[in-house]
Every structure is written in C-alpha cells, then in structure tokens.
Write a protein that holds these residues in place. Structure first.
Motif: not given
Length: 605
Positions: A133-136, A147-149, A173-174, A185-189
């Motif tokens: 997760v951190q790498r993504l 994708s990470s979100c 931060s995302l 994506a952050a809003a979606k998840w």
C-alpha cells in the motif's frame, strides 16, 4: 506433481505454458482463463517457484489479457500455491497490475488484492500488504496512487493503533494529491474508509479530508463526495450533523455542476434518513423541491425517483402542500425520462396520502400519465397499480383507469399492444377472477387473432401466465373452448395459433383436460393442408408426449393416440414435417423409457 495428474497430463500442461508465452493474444487469453489448471498440475511448490514469477513479469501484455489475469488471481488462487500461508505471493503480480495504464485492469487488480487480504493473517498484512500500500501510495505515476485508495479500508481494522494512524495520514495525503484522478479515487473510497473509523477519528481526520474533497475545483471529484457525506453523517448525531455538515450539505445540493446535483438527488433519501427529522423539515424539504424543479432534466429525473421515499419522512399536510404541486408539474415535464421516472414512483404516494387525497389529487395524474405519448410512461403507471388498488379499492380504480388501459391494449402501435399484454397477468392478479373475466377476458382472446405475429405469440404466453394465476379449472372454461374453436377457422393463421397455443399451454393443464378437450382438435389438424401447421402439430405432440408420456396414466393415451399420428407424419411429403415427426417420436419414446426404468426400479443410464 499433484497426485491427481498422471504423466499423460504433462504434455497438455507444457502446451498451456507455451500458450502463456505465445505471440497470439487469443491463445494467451485462453491460457490465462485456464491458469488454475496449470497451477494445479504443477503442484503448489512449482506454482510458487515457476508460475508466480512468470506471471509477475507478464505485465507487458494486451489489456484484455491483463484484465483476465487480475481476475483469475482473485479467485481463491492461494489454494493452488499452498494455501493462505503463501497468499502474499499473489500480491507481487497484482501490485504490478495495479500500476498499469488501463483503468479496468487497475480496478480489477485492486479488487483482487482486497480479496487476497481477507485470507492474510496480521503478520502477513504487516509484512507484505502494508508495504505494498505504501509503495502504491507513493508511486511516481498517478496510476499506482489511484489504485492504492481502494486498499486502505479492507485492512484498517486488522492492524494496530500505530499502523491505523499511519493509514489515516497516508490516505489524507492522497486526498490532496496534485492529480485529479487520484483525488477522484480518494473521494470514491473515502466513504468505505470512514465506515471503518471510530467517531473521534471521523471528526479529527475523516471530516477534514471530506471537506477538502467536497470543495475541489473538479466536479468529477465533488460528485463522489455525496456518499462520503452520508457515511460521515451516519457516525454523527442529528445535532452534530447540523453543526458540522450543514454548510457542505447546502453546497452539494446547490452545486453549480448539474452532475453533482444529480448525485445529490440520486442519494437524497439516504441523506434525509441520516440527518434527522428536524433538518428534513427545516432544511431538506426546500432543497428537494428545488431539485424537482432543477433546470437539468437528469437532475429532475433522479429527484423524481426519490419521491415516495422522501415523502415517507414528511407529514401528510406537507406532502400535499410541497410535494404534490411539484408532482403535478412533473406530469407536464418536457422530458419523457422525467415523466417515466415519475410514473414509476407516483403510486408510492397513495399509501401516504390515503383514499380521499389519492382520489382527489393522484387519480387525475394517473389518467394523464396513462395517456402519455411515450409507452414507457404508460407502462410504468400500469406496473405499479397494485399500491393504488390497496388504497382506493379495485372498483374505483377500474372505473377510473380501466378504460385507459383498454384503449392502450388496442393501440395502433403493436409494440404498445405487446407491452400491455405482458402486464395483463399483473393486472389479473390485482383485479381478481370475476372482474377480469368481465372486463379483460375477451380482449385477451382477441389478441390471438392479431395481424402481427409477435402479438399472437405474446398473447399465447399471456394465456399460460393467466392459467398460472387463476388455475386450470378457470382455464378449462375461459381459455380452452376459444382456443380449440379457432382450430376450425378457414384462415390458416388462426389454426396455426391454436396449435401454438396448445404447445405452450398444455403442460400447465391436467391429463384429463388434454384428453377431453384438446387432443382431438390437435389430431385433426395433423391432416391440415398447410405444411407449417402439420409440422407444428408434430412439435405439439412431442410436448404432450414428453410431458405426459413419462407417467403411467398418460402413457396409454400417448401410445393409442399420439404415436399413430406421429408415424403418419413421419412419412409426410414435406421434409420439415418428417423431421419434426421423427424427433417427436424419439423424444416421446425416451419419455416412455424413463417410465419403464422407473417401473423396474432402475435409474436411467
């Protein structure tokens, strides 16, 4: 190698491995869909040592192949590599897939990573999942950060407090990423992530992320925060919602972008149920009326779909004063989609208003919508009449609406007639047997003589459904005589309809009805001069033979009456007649074979 495979399987497995490396896209795709077979044949150890590394290097491929690979790895693939203790090995190929350019592949890879996380223990999550997760999340390309979100919420409640703190900070931060796609994506998840947070962390962290995203300059981001708003509100008391979220609620519902207002309208009932009765009365009712009057048809359509659900939260007087006038205006809306959405929901107001108010305010609107120029509007009204029937009674409903329904049933457009036919069983269930016979029975039979084949076909299916609604005794009196009578008609289309109706409806009848009322007419039509009728008779006899020929009481009738006629038709001058007669004999003999085996206490081989 797995003991379930012999040395004879080695060659096919080698072929599959070659297909994975093939230059032919279709061969690679086929191999990916059989990758579990390859893994099973290789055995867990070789699958881990050879197959997984190979797959990890296979990201330079067609999107279709990568999508299939992302999907297959999420289908309990850990079972083929030694079980859950090795499941983390799947994260490598999936991490690579999570960073590719094609959105569908990334989404499927993230979905599969989530499925893999369900079988990981806390040690595996800490050692393998969180670093992934951190790498993504810190990836150079926006694709990996996007994708990470999706990967934060699934494991949040499986890790310790310190790691939870890190996850919240990383997700925040995302939400401030420079790239709109990542913020989207952050809003979606964010909603699923917020559902995992405790209330203090919602207030301290989740609320801040939401407010930033809700005020984003991209409407594609803002529209996804509607569900986040609901998720946050579900953590709060009505007083806290009013204090902390009222500004955001107003901004969302009145957003300058119609797409955001559309999302707000689509989720309005969920929001209203969450914020509390006081805010519904003081704040949301006014906003809802504005959405029903919005300049954009898409917004009005979405708002119209929420009418009964939102009205349940209001007093009857408020519905009459604020909602019904809007409904009246929507009946005249210039958009057929708005009117169709309204027609699909308006009947839901009847139980809320009661009999008198429904008669006074809604019945005129029902009649208006039943005469709408677009079929979908009319059909949506008809399909929901049961709710109105419950409130005002079938007599009043039929007096007001049945003439309009009968008019539609004779519409010049055959597609309208066909659509009405499909709703007749629903109406029959609501009207009851006596009323149906009086008002709609003759109409249903008249469709059997329609000039359009599709109408005749739909009318036959309709009769079968009516038989299921009212029972075979009713059908024997109301349907059988009329269907059989058409078998003597000089027009061959009517005789054809008789044969086709018997084919469809007979399996719903008892053997007694078939023997006494139907079979002789069918056998007479076997001598019809029209070949199409004769081969349809052969089809009908096949249905009777397979339906009744596998029971002792029906077998004698089939042997005495059906077999001789099929034998005769098998020698017909027309090739189609001979084909269907031969097939009918074969199928009927097979049904008799089952009966003989059953009598001998044996099973069919």
């Amino acid at each position: 190698m797995d003991p379930g495979f012999s040395t004879d399987d080695i060659a096919p497995i080698a072929i599959l491995m070659d297909e994975l490396r093939s230059e032919d896209v279709q061969l690679r795709l086929n191999a990916i869909h059989r990758i579990s077979t390859i893994a099973l044949a290789l055995g867990p150890e070789r699958a881990r040592g050879e197959l997984i590394p190979f797959l990890q290097e296979s990201v330079d491929d067609e999107d279709e192949v990568l999508l299939a690979l992302a999907e297959e790895l999420g289908r309990n693939f850990e079972e083929y590599i030694g079980g859950a203790e090795y499941a983390q090995l799947l994260l490598g190929p999936l991490e690579n897939l999570s960073a590719v350019e094609e959105t569908l592949v990334r989404d499927k890879a993230a979905e599969s990573i989530t499925k893999v996380s369900e079988v990981l223990n806390s040690s595996q999550i800490e050692q393998y999942y969180l670093p992934l997760v951190q790498r993504l999340s810190r990836g150079e390309w926006f694709t990996s950060r996007t994708s990470s979100c999706a990967l934060y919420a699934p494991v949040y409640d499986k890790v310790g407090t310190a790691m939870q703190d890190d996850l919240r900070r990383a997700f925040a931060s995302l939400g401030t990423d420079d790239t709109p796609m990542v913020r989207r994506a952050a809003a979606k998840w964010l909603g699923p992530f917020i559902k995992k947070l405790s209330k203090p962390h919602v207030l301290a962290d989740g609320l801040a992320v939401y407010r930033r995203l809700q005020s984003d300059d991209q409407d594609s981001v803002r529209l996804l925060t509607v569900e986040d708003l609901i998720a946050i509100a579900q953590h709060l008391t009505p007083a806290e919602v009013k204090d902390l979220l009222l500004k955001q609620i107003r901004q969302t519902i009145t957003d300058k972008s119609w797409r955001v207002r559309y999302m707000a309208a689509s989720h309005f009932n969920e929001l209203a149920e969450t914020v509390g009765q006081e805010m519904v009365r003081e704040e949301l009712i006014g906003h809802y009326v504005q959405l029903l009057k919005d300049n954009e048809a898409e917004v009005r359509t979405a708002a119209a779909g929420q009418i009964p659900g939102f009205s349940k939260l209001l007093e009857k007087e408020v519905i009459l004063a604020r909602i019904v006038p809007c409904v009246r205006d929507l009946c005249q809306d210039t958009s057929q989609h708005v009117r169709a959405a309204l027609a699909n929901q308006i009947s839901g107001l009847a139980p809320l208003l009661g009999k008198d108010a429904t008669i006074e305010h809604l019945l005129p609107l029902f009649l208006h919508l039943l005469k709408d120029e677009f079929p979908e509007v009319r059909l949506n009204i008809i399909s929901k009449l049961e709710q109105v029937n419950t409130v005002i009674g079938i007599e009043l409903l039929s007096e007001s609406l049945l003439p309009a329904i009968v008019e539609l049933a004779e519409d010049k457009s055959w597609r309208v007639r066909q659509a009405i036919i499909e709703y007749i069983p629903l109406l029959a269930n609501q009207l009851g047997k006596p009323f149906f016979d009086e008002q709609l029975g003759n109409l249903c039979m008249s469709w059997l003589g329609d000039t359009v084949f599709s109408i005749r076909e739909a009318a036959i299916v309709n009769l079968k459904k009516l038989t299921e609604v009212f029972g075979v005794d009713w059908a024997k009196v109301q349907i059988v005589p009329k269907v059989v009578g058409m078998g003597q008609h000089p027009n061959y289309l009517y005789r054809m309809t008789t044969v086709q109706a018997i084919t469809v409806i007979a399996p719903s009848f008892t053997l007694e009805i078939v023997r006494g009322d139907i079979l002789e007419t069918l056998l007479q039509l076997a001598n019809d001069p029209i070949p199409n009728i004769r081969f349809n008779v052969a089809k009908a006899l096949e249905v009777l033979g397979t339906t009744f020929g596998d029971r002792a009481e029906g077998r004698q009738l089939i042997e005495q009456k059906v077999f001789p006629v099929l034998e005769m038709l098998k020698n017909d001058q027309d090739a189609d007649v001979r084909f269907f007669a031969a097939r009918g004999l074969q199928k009927t003999h097979e049904a008799g074979g089952k009966l003989s085996l059953a009598a001998a206490g044996l099973k069919q081989p």
